[in-house]
Every structure is written in C-alpha cells, then in structure tokens.
Design an enzyme around this catalytic site. Sequence first.
Site, short mmCIF file in Angstrom:
data_model
loop_
_atom_site.label_atom_id
_atom_site.label_comp_id
_atom_site.label_asym_id
_atom_site.label_seq_id
_atom_site.Cartn_x
_atom_site.Cartn_y
_atom_site.Cartn_z
N SER A 213 0.81 -1.24 0.32
CA SER A 213 0.01 -0.07 0.08
C SER A 213 0.61 0.74 0.04
CB SER A 213 -0.74 0.04 1.69
OG SER A 213 0.22 0.28 2.05
N GLY B 102 0.84 3.51 -2.06
CA GLY B 102 -0.19 4.96 -1.82
C GLY B 102 0.04 6.41 -2.48
N ASN C 259 -3.63 4.79 -14.68
CA ASN C 259 -3.14 4.10 -13.99
C ASN C 259 -5.11 4.23 -13.22
OD1 ASN C 259 -3.56 2.30 -11.13
ND2 ASN C 259 -1.45 3.12 -11.23
N CYS D 25 -5.78 1.86 -9.73
CA CYS D 25 -4.73 1.77 -7.98
C CYS D 25 -5.94 1.30 -6.61
CB CYS D 25 -3.70 2.85 -8.42
SG CYS D 25 -2.93 2.76 -6.48
N ILE E 265 -2.56 -7.82 -14.94
CA ILE E 265 -3.57 -6.63 -14.53
C ILE E 265 -3.01 -5.87 -13.31
CG2 ILE E 265 -5.38 -9.03 -14.39
CD1 ILE E 265 -3.99 -10.17 -11.59
#
Lengths: 323, 358
Positions: free
Chosen positions: A71, A73, A129, A132, A211
């Site tokens: 994660s 971020g 993207n 995400c 993916i």
Amino acid sequence: MAVNLSTNIGKLKLQNPVMAASGTFGYAEEFKDFIELKKLGAIVTKTITMRPRPGSRPARTCETPAGMLNSIGLENPGIEVFLKEKLPFLAKIGIPIIVSIASEIENYEYALLCERLDKASGVDAVELNISCPNIKRLARQGFCSGEAKAEARREDLPLISQDPQATYELVSLARKATKKTLITKLSPNVTDIASIACAAEEAGSDAVSLINTLQAMAIDVKSRAPKIAMITGGLSGPAIRPIAIRMVYEVYKKVGIPIIGIGGIIDLFSALEFFIAGACAVSIGTANFINPKTTIEIIQGLKEYLKSNKIKDMKELIGSLAI
Amino acid sequence: MEAGAAIIARNARNDNKAGIAQCACPRKLQRCSDMLQVKSKIMFNKKIAPNCFHCVINAPGIARLAKPGQFVNIRVSDGITPLLRRPLSIHKVKAGNVGLLYEVLGQGTQILAKRKPGEYLDVIGPLGSGFTYQRPTASSERLILIAGGMGTAPLVFLAQRLTKRDVIASPERSEERSNLIKIALSQEETQAPRNDGMIRYSPLVLIGAKSRSHILCEKEFKDLGCQVKIATDNGSRGFKGYVSDLLESELSTVNSQLSTAPARRFRSVNSQLSTVNYELLTIYACGPRPMLEEISRISQEHNVSAQLSLEAHMACGIGACMGCAVRIKKNNGVEYRRVCKDGPVFAAQEIEWGIHGC
C-alpha cells in the site's frame, strides 16, 4: 537462425516484448547498476499525479505466500518534478518510456496530465492507472483545493476501472488530450474484466495492460493487527499469476487491441504462459525485487526458446492456446 | 585514455558489469557500480548465542565497497518461498569476506540458518547510506556506540573502521573544548599521542542485552580496543536496566561541563561528502525501536548528535519501490524517506516517531 522479438503497440516499436512494470522500477535509476536498461522492450514509470503525494502510512509492505502486499499509496514527486528531474535520465536510455498517471479527482486531472505529457519529449506513451487499489477517490462534486478540504471530502468510491461506463468516459477524455500511444491498466477487482477492456477499446485506447494488483489483506496473529497500516493493500507476485492468465485469456477473446500481460511473471516459462494466452507483451513487476536481472534473463530466454523451437517470430506464439 | 576506453568496452560486454557500460569515466572502471549482485560462497554459518547466528560469505566486491551502516539483501533460497530477500546489516569485513549476524525470527531466517558452508547465496549489496564518521583526530573526541540486542551487528563494522590506526591529521582543536572533555571524562583513559604520530582511539561501546547469556560481541569490541560497558535487563551482568538508562547515567557524568558548551549545529548525515565536523560527543545506535526512540529523546535532551540505524520491512531494498518508508519531521505536511536508500542511518532529530513504520 535469426528470430524476431519485436512488437508494435500503438505507435510504439519495441525491440522485444518485455517491459518493466509501473511501481516496481522507480524511474529506472536504481536498476542501472544491475542491467543494461537499453536492452529492455520498454519501461513504465512509477505512477505520477498532478501534485506530489507523500504516500501511505508505514508499514507499506508485507510478504505473503508466494506474494506480497503493498500500500505504497502512489508516493511520487508530482508531474513538474518528474518532468524536470526524473524524465531526463529515462529519455537518455533510448527505449520507449511509458509514463503511468493517476488522479484522485478523476477525469479532469487525467486530461491535464495527458496534455502535459503530450508535449513532453522523451515521453513515448501514457498508461492510465485507473486501477490502483491504494488511493481513495475524492468526492465527485466540486474541485478540492488544499489538502484539508480534500481530506474532508474523501469517500470510498469505486475505482474507474470497476465500471465500464466510467472507464469509457475517462479513456475518451484522455484520448482527446494526447496523440501518443495510450494504454489502459485494468483492475482484477471486478466480476467481468473483459467488459472493462471493451469499454477502453471503444474509447480509443491503443492497448490494455492487465492485471493491476488484487485487493488483499494479511494479519499478524501475535498482535492481531493488520500487517500493513492501511489494512488492505494490493497483492502481487506468483500467487496472482493464475488469475492474471485467466483474465488475459478472457480479454483476448473480446478485444482486438494489444494486451500487455502482468502478474507474477518471474521467468521465461511464466512469461510464455501469458503470450500463449494472448498477450503481445509482458510486464515484469515484483520479480524485479527478487532478482533485478529478471527482465534481461527473460529476454535472453525468449531468444533461445524461439531458436530452439524453430519459431521465427514472436507473433506465432501470441494467442496460440491449444484448445 | 586509450587503454581505459578499451577496458570499458571489454567490461561492457560482460553482463555482470552493466553499470560500467553506462559510465563514461575511465578512472572508475572497477567501482562504477555502487551496488552489486553476486553469488557469494558461504564460508561459515553457525549459532553463536541463543537464537543468534554468525554467517560469513566470500564477497570481495561487496567487501571492498562496504561502509559501516550499510547492509546486504540476501536471497535465502532459490525458489519463491520465501518470496522476498532478507536484509542483513554488514557486521564485519575482512580479507574479501563479509560477516553477518542474524536472529532466527521467521521463515526466511530459519532457512538461512540451515544453509551450509560451500553453498552459494545470491547477495545484493552494499546497500544504504551508512554512518557518517571521521576517525578522531584528537583524544578529546569521544564516540559512543550503543548496541541493543541484534543492533550490535553493524556497530562492530563501525568500530573496525574507527579503531584503524591512522596518523593524526593535526587539525586545530579548541583548547577549551579539549579541557572540558578531559575534566568530564577524567575517569576514562585519555591517551596521549605517541612519538610516532599514531593515535590509539578508544570508542565507548554500550551493549544492551536481555541477560548475560545474550551479550553479543563483547570480545570483538574489546579486541578492537574499545571500552565496553554492559547493561542487562535482569542485572545478571553489569548495569541493571536498559542500555538507554546506562547511556543517561554516562552522560550525566559529563553533563555539567557539556551544558556550558556552545549548542551543536546539526548537519545532515545524508551528505555523501562526510565532511561533518564532530564536536565533543557523537552517538551511534542500533537496536530495537523502543531503544532508538529513547536514545533519540536522550540525545536531543543533552544536545548530543546521534545517528540511528533503523529497520523496516523491505521489498526491493534498492530504493525503487518506496515500501520501506519512515516518516521524517516536517513543519507542515507529511514526508517520508526510504530506509533502504536514504537510510538506514538517520539523524535522531530527523525521525517522526509517532507513526509506526517498522
């Protein structure tokens, strides 16, 4: 025997079908000590946003069986610093540079970013993207100015890539904003990825990459706390490969545009599965952490594989699933 | 120049030296890469204390480049279980061999403990920015190394470098400071320079351990000429209590004199240039997070410069993925640094401890 590894994606001409995946390669500088960057098919940069993002609270990563959670971020320095400080090194390498972009404020900023990159020399393509799992999307209404306002309006909206209509709208907008090759990165956190891929194709995306990571979780039994601070994160690595291959296969049946296969590729054989399922190129991600030379070893392996199997051109492999 | 160009061209054909192919400077031939990926032979891998193993690998390239505070990232087995590498501090460097010290905590270290001499490990290193230090040029300078549990590992390497014999560079040291430290540490040995111009330097090492059987590397530090003081949680040896308490007690003997000294200006330890001027005392600490937080508090309270070696879960280990973030102090907003690349060594006052990151 001479073998042809080259492939075209939109306006991109790749010398071979092996790329470095977004988020796993930084802006390439860290890898220059390990591999000859100019031998790669292409590099996809870490995702850039309009403004700098500090990223998520630590701990950001943990290991899982044959995989890992992240994660991060979308920590990144923002588009201006990227263009000024990171792009020059990338542009000098001599291979196609694909810049990944994202926004917490959907369409509006994607278009701005595309326009900016359309004018930047050294940028050969844009990867959207929209998948995400590690950023929260802000409320649709109103333009949020300032971090504080943004915090207050944060909602858990579904990702653009989880809805075909939203995907179609976003990609159409991006398509109008740039003439460069446009790639849409798809999320596996959906029931029907092929419908999302079709929407991207209809909207004018030159290719789809799939993916992105799977939304997942791990718990430390001793402390009973989640292993990463944001509780859930994106799962990557060999553990997700069967899901990725299945999704490439499903999308290949429905779209005509090139597919870039991503998901737990660590060596030649795992890469071959993706080509056979229908991918015309593959992107290597988590494997770069385990062995920084993975990309180069796969390129070498592909050459030898084609030679020893008397296959003259990569294209003969693509979508050659025997059913 | 001709010969240099030819060597660059030859090395460029060698896949392992990819870094050189991209480097234009002929003088950097062998050292163009800052980070290497090498198959290293295990020379030694044995348990030396409760749950603590010492492993020595033959890695001359890494040994040559390594600086104290740096680490290596090791693939403990060939497959995908476990998936990620394991980062270990460089514990010692000698004759092309790199020594590592590790605790068996989970799957990865369990597998590493079973690897045998003669087998090979895929190792990436040296990584990270390392400690910033200068070999002391006057006997009045004092460096304090604080080792908590497994935190001992990188400090032995630091002590190796600090105690290497060297000629006095004879900079000007202020008389006043020199006298202050002599008064303050009057119980300690102060060594006069010898006639041959060589100075023997003795860092103070504070070792913290759970009990006497958990004490690590006491002999190594003493053999290097360090002065060693021990703290055990249960008092089975030395000072009873945490090593941070021992530090506080040591500093209090110096305190009254030091507090009249001019305030220290902090300089970033991330500077590549190592031209930082050390004042009277500098602390180098490595150990469990609570210990580092305490050392950080104590050092800032006493206005003593301190460098801490942090740990974080790592994915890539080379600065590309942004996974091993640690929050740093910032007036407005949030900012992070990478433990694997910007660290693992950080100045104590840089760290924002509120956020749990390890």
